[in-house]
Design an enzyme around this catalytic site. Sequence first.
Site, PDB file in Angstrom:
ATOM      1  CB  CYS A 130      -0.966  -0.168   1.134  1.00 22.65           C
ATOM      2  SG  CYS A 130      -0.159  -0.507   2.698  1.00 22.65           S
ATOM      3  CG  HIS A 243      -0.714   4.069   5.010  1.00 16.12           C
ATOM      4  ND1 HIS A 243      -1.547   3.669   6.309  1.00 16.12           N
ATOM      5  CD2 HIS A 243      -0.329   2.955   4.597  1.00 16.12           C
ATOM      6  CE1 HIS A 243      -1.449   2.489   6.500  1.00 16.12           C
ATOM      7  NE2 HIS A 243      -0.766   1.894   5.538  1.00 16.12           N
TER       8      HIS A 243
END
Length: 344
Positions: A130, A243
Site C-alpha cells: 500500500c 497512510h
Amino acid sequence: MANGLNVAVLGATGAVGAELLALLEQRAFPVKTLKLLASSRSAGTQIPFMGETLTVEALGEGAFDGVDLVLASAGGSISKEWLPKAAAAGAVSIDNSSAFRMDPTVPLVVPEVNPEATYQHQGIIANPNCTTILMSLALWPLHQVRPIQRLVVSTYQSASGAGARAMEEVKRQAQAILNGEEPVAEAFPYPLAFNLFPHNSELNELGYCQEEMKMVNETRKIFGSPDLRISATCVRVPVLRAHSEALNIEFGSPFPVAEAKQLLSQAPGVKVVEDWSRNYFPMPIEASGQDDVLVGRIRQDLSNPNALELWLCGDQIRKGAALNAVQIAELLTVKTGVAATATA
Ligand code: NAP
C-alpha cells in the site's frame, strides 16, 4: 446480476475485502456471479451486494471452479496455497498480499504507472504494497521528466493497514486510556493509541523491516529501475485510516518546484492539496475514502539543489489495495472484451 465475469472475493469479510465489494458496486464492474470466501470462522455471514444478500463461504477445495476472476485479500500464506489452485482452475487472480510480488513471473502493477505489465500474467497479478502504490503515483510523473537518482521516504501508517481487527483495537485502547485503564495490545505488539512505533514487520540483518524493504524492492520492479536508490523508515501511527508519507526526492539536476506542481496537478490519481496561507496540506482524515492520493508541501530541499520535498496522504485500503486491484481487473476486462461500464 448482469453479463460479465464470475468473480470470487477471497477475504471478503476483511478491511480490504469490504472495500473491494464497495468498489465493484460503485464502479459497476461487470459481475455475473459473485462468490464471497473467507475462513470457516465467518462462513454463513450475510453481506449485501447490488441489492442481493450473499452468504460467505468457507475457502475449500473446489472453491474456484467456474470462477473467472479472484480478488484475493486473505493474507500471504492463504494466497500462496490457494492462488496457484485458482490459476489451475482457469481463474485469473489479483492478489493483495505480498506472496507473489517479487516473483519475476508475476506482474506487479500500478495501473497509472505500468498498465502494460498486466497482460504478461500467467494467472496471478500482484497488487503492490500500500505505501508503495501511494508513493508511486506521486513519483512516476516526476521520474518520467527527470529520472530519480535517490529517494528517502518516511511513512506514517494508519492502524487499518494491519486489518479490521487492528483498527478496532486502537479504538478500544483509546477508550481504555481515556477511562484511566490499561490499554490491551493483541493485534499490535504495543499499544498504538496515543503512541507510535516503528513498523512491526520482521527486521533484516541491516536493521530494515519488511515493510521498508517492500518499498525499496517493489518500487524498483514497478518502475523497471532495478538500481533506484531508496531508503525507507516506516512508522505505525494512531490514525484509523489512510497512510501519510514524507518524501525527499533527488534528481540529476534541479527540478523547479512550479514544474513539479504542474506535473502533479495533471497526474492521474493525484490531487494537489496546498493552501500555504492557511498551512493547509494533505491530512489522512481527508484522504480517507478518496480515490486520489493527496500531495502537497512540494518544496525545494534546502540542503540539496537537486532535491524536492513533498508530503502525501492516501487511503491505503482504497487506492493502496482495493481500488488498485479493481483497476487492474478493469484493464483485464478491456483486453478480454467483457463489457466494463466503470464510471471513474
Ligand atoms: P483483515 O481485515 O484481517 O481481513 C482478512 C481476511 O482474510 C478476512 O476476510 C478473513 O476472514 C480472511 N481469512 C483469514 N484467514 C483465512 C483463511 N484461513 N481462509 C480464508 N480466509 C481467511 O485483513 P486486511 O487488512 O483486509 O488485509 C488482507 C490482505 O490485504 C493482507 O495480505 C494484507 O497485507 C493486504 N493489504 C492490506 C491493506 C490494508 O490497508 N489493510 C493494504 C494493502 C494490502 P475471516 O473473517 O473468516 O477471519
